[in-house]
Design an enzyme around this catalytic site. Sequence first.
Site, PDB file in Angstrom:
ATOM      1  N   GLY A   1       0.775 -13.926   1.033  1.00  0.00           N
ATOM      2  CA  GLY A   1      -0.676 -13.931   1.168  1.00  0.00           C
ATOM      3  C   GLY A   1      -1.340 -14.575  -0.035  1.00  0.00           C
ATOM      4  O   GLY A   1      -0.713 -14.800  -1.076  1.00  0.00           O
TER       5      GLY A   1
ATOM      6  N   GLU B   1       1.406 -19.153  -0.440  1.00  0.00           N
ATOM      7  CA  GLU B   1       0.215 -19.981  -0.623  1.00  0.00           C
ATOM      8  C   GLU B   1       0.063 -20.363  -2.097  1.00  0.00           C
ATOM      9  O   GLU B   1      -0.472 -19.582  -2.877  1.00  0.00           O
ATOM     10  CB  GLU B   1      -1.028 -19.224  -0.131  1.00  0.00           C
ATOM     11  CG  GLU B   1      -0.948 -18.840   1.340  1.00  0.00           C
ATOM     12  CD  GLU B   1      -2.214 -18.136   1.835  1.00  0.00           C
ATOM     13  OE1 GLU B   1      -3.293 -18.330   1.238  1.00  0.00           O
ATOM     14  OE2 GLU B   1      -2.122 -17.392   2.820  1.00  0.00           O
ATOM     15  N   TYR B   2       0.575 -21.534  -2.445  1.00  0.00           N
ATOM     16  CA  TYR B   2       1.223 -22.591  -1.689  1.00  0.00           C
ATOM     17  C   TYR B   2       2.381 -23.109  -2.525  1.00  0.00           C
ATOM     18  O   TYR B   2       2.310 -23.070  -3.770  1.00  0.00           O
ATOM     19  CB  TYR B   2       0.248 -23.726  -1.383  1.00  0.00           C
ATOM     20  CG  TYR B   2      -0.922 -23.255  -0.540  1.00  0.00           C
ATOM     21  CD1 TYR B   2      -0.779 -23.046   0.843  1.00  0.00           C
ATOM     22  CD2 TYR B   2      -2.161 -22.993  -1.128  1.00  0.00           C
ATOM     23  CE1 TYR B   2      -1.842 -22.621   1.614  1.00  0.00           C
ATOM     24  CE2 TYR B   2      -3.219 -22.558  -0.357  1.00  0.00           C
ATOM     25  CZ  TYR B   2      -3.049 -22.371   1.004  1.00  0.00           C
ATOM     26  OH  TYR B   2      -4.091 -21.924   1.755  1.00  0.00           O
TER      27      TYR B   2
ATOM     28  N   MET C   1      -3.205 -22.289   9.324  1.00  0.00           N
ATOM     29  CA  MET C   1      -4.415 -21.570   8.905  1.00  0.00           C
ATOM     30  C   MET C   1      -5.623 -22.506   8.970  1.00  0.00           C
ATOM     31  O   MET C   1      -6.220 -22.871   7.945  1.00  0.00           O
ATOM     32  CB  MET C   1      -4.214 -20.980   7.513  1.00  0.00           C
ATOM     33  CG  MET C   1      -3.122 -19.921   7.467  1.00  0.00           C
ATOM     34  SD  MET C   1      -2.877 -19.170   5.834  1.00  0.00           S
ATOM     35  CE  MET C   1      -2.010 -20.499   4.979  1.00  0.00           C
TER      36      MET C   1
ATOM     37  N   GLU D   1       0.821  -1.199   0.000  1.00  0.00           N
ATOM     38  CA  GLU D   1       0.000   0.000   0.000  1.00  0.00           C
ATOM     39  C   GLU D   1       0.862   1.259   0.000  1.00  0.00           C
ATOM     40  O   GLU D   1       2.012   1.255   0.427  1.00  0.00           O
ATOM     41  CB  GLU D   1      -0.937   0.006   1.208  1.00  0.00           C
ATOM     42  CG  GLU D   1      -1.859  -1.205   1.288  1.00  0.00           C
ATOM     43  CD  GLU D   1      -2.814  -1.308   0.112  1.00  0.00           C
ATOM     44  OE1 GLU D   1      -3.110  -0.258  -0.506  1.00  0.00           O
ATOM     45  OE2 GLU D   1      -3.252  -2.433  -0.199  1.00  0.00           O
TER      46      GLU D   1
ATOM     47  N   TYR E   1      -8.749 -22.907   9.117  1.00  0.00           N
ATOM     48  CA  TYR E   1     -10.062 -22.355   8.799  1.00  0.00           C
ATOM     49  C   TYR E   1     -10.229 -22.411   7.283  1.00  0.00           C
ATOM     50  O   TYR E   1      -9.365 -22.945   6.580  1.00  0.00           O
ATOM     51  CB  TYR E   1     -10.219 -20.919   9.317  1.00  0.00           C
ATOM     52  CG  TYR E   1      -8.984 -20.050   9.192  1.00  0.00           C
ATOM     53  CD1 TYR E   1      -8.618 -19.481   7.981  1.00  0.00           C
ATOM     54  CD2 TYR E   1      -8.172 -19.803  10.295  1.00  0.00           C
ATOM     55  CE1 TYR E   1      -7.484 -18.686   7.861  1.00  0.00           C
ATOM     56  CE2 TYR E   1      -7.032 -19.008  10.200  1.00  0.00           C
ATOM     57  CZ  TYR E   1      -6.693 -18.449   8.986  1.00  0.00           C
ATOM     58  OH  TYR E   1      -5.563 -17.666   8.863  1.00  0.00           O
TER      59      TYR E   1
END
Length: 544
Positions: free
Chosen positions: A105, A147-148, A215, A74, A217
């Site tokens: 990410g 990932e990944y 992670m 950003e 979830y």
Amino acid sequence: MISLRTVSMLLVGAHLLLLIAPVSSKNVVCYFHNWAQYRPSPGQMYARNVNPSLCSHLIFAFSQLSGNSMVPYEFNDDTSGGQWQQLNELKLANPKLKTLLALGGYSHGSARFHQMASSQASRADFISKAINLLRYKNFDGLDLDWEYPSDLSPDDFNNFANLIKETREAFEREATIVNNQRLILSVAVAAGLRNAIGSYNVTALDQYVDIVNVMSYDYHGLWESVTGLNAPLLSMDGLDVSSTINWYLGQGLRPSKIHLGFAFFGRTFTLANPANNNIGAPTVGGGINGTYTRTSGILAYYEICDLILKKGYTVNYDAFGQQKYAYSGNQWVSYDDVDTMSVKVDYLLSQDLGGAMIWSLPDDDFSGLFCGQHTYPLTSYISGRVLNAPDKTTASTAASTSTTTASTKTSTTASTTTPISSTIASTTAPISSTTTKTTTPTASTSTSTSSTTTKTTTPTASSTTSSTTTVSSTTASASSQQPIKTTFTCPSKYGFFADPTSCLHYYVCNQDVPLRVQCPANTIYNSVNVVCENKMTTRFVCTI
């Protein structure tokens, strides 16, 4: 402090244990994601808004790769007064806090990681530049969120293993040269075993990584055609937290390395038929956008609170998965709250895992305006239990040594990382490509459950709103309970079973592994109805 039950288990005098109560060595690792700044107020959040007392480690998500260099995402990440600076200035308020910069990410993808990690020369260039950046910007470590590694090439299984090996060794050498604390290395790893098996040399994770953030979830979501729980503790198909953690443990990853992921968001669906709102109901896509997250298929925890308290969503509790789901009309969302997270914290402590990982702080009710509670209700709960949990090794020593005094006790702070063995050489020789590939069996049996309906009332800042909560099978969310390891043999692979020694407890079996759970206060386990019932009103007679 050690609970009375733990005191009795250790078989020592309460007065002695209170004098030498061990300090927790567990961590609470919190992610802060930098796009929360774009949410409308009061959902907007900047790094400076983080409460620095709730986490042992704070990870800024994310930076990205440009060639072999880590660069901001950003416009205001790396500026004077920007978010990197804001995050690290939180250490002025909490000097024990450790900050890390995450790289990657989900949206980053694998291509740039693959290019950087494909040769020893490019890996060395990346590591050198990363160390310089982390030190210059006052970060305490690096979080790799690739990932990944299995996405583009099978070669990345070894490339990633070599990357973490060489990074750790370089961190060791740099710390010796500059006479400073070694930089921390953490890695975020997949919960889905298809990704995990092809991506990670678990031996390398265990040997070279300080913190492994699982992670645990996103087991189900809008990419499927039926509703499903986002992060069930148990399941009939092996897509659950317990199965994931069991796989990593079975591959040789030490429990102290594993940090159990807690999702502060829910996964949403649009029902094909509003009348069919159970788990497994057909769907036609993700749910409608949230007011603040503004993305189909996902809602922050505080947005879910808002729907329940102000929109009258019906709340159900699935006791086998140990998660809640809520619905209204054709909208459906699965999520965790303090009740269900209490059971996951119990699981974390019973397995003696290294700590909790939170994704992510901006999704908690950080303002305290939405859930009728205090600020950071989820983070505060997890932090209070995990950071205050006694270190089991220290507790065992205390129990067996009656002459130990408080003045001679050695404690470990939550922010300390495990040092690498001094026998590890500074070579960059590649790691062996040998690995054991395993699969997790799926369930072949079913468990019947009953349900009870209760009324719950949740206060808001200015009013009180009632919602209907359906509890499927057993309620087991007392915040003070802790599952106990026993020699109980599961009658079948999955299900709920009475404790033959106590009406205050029951067992949950998952793949023949029993988990002993205590009923909430003032209730007993009714083995006929398969539910914890109020002692004063139940017709069930306890004969134990």
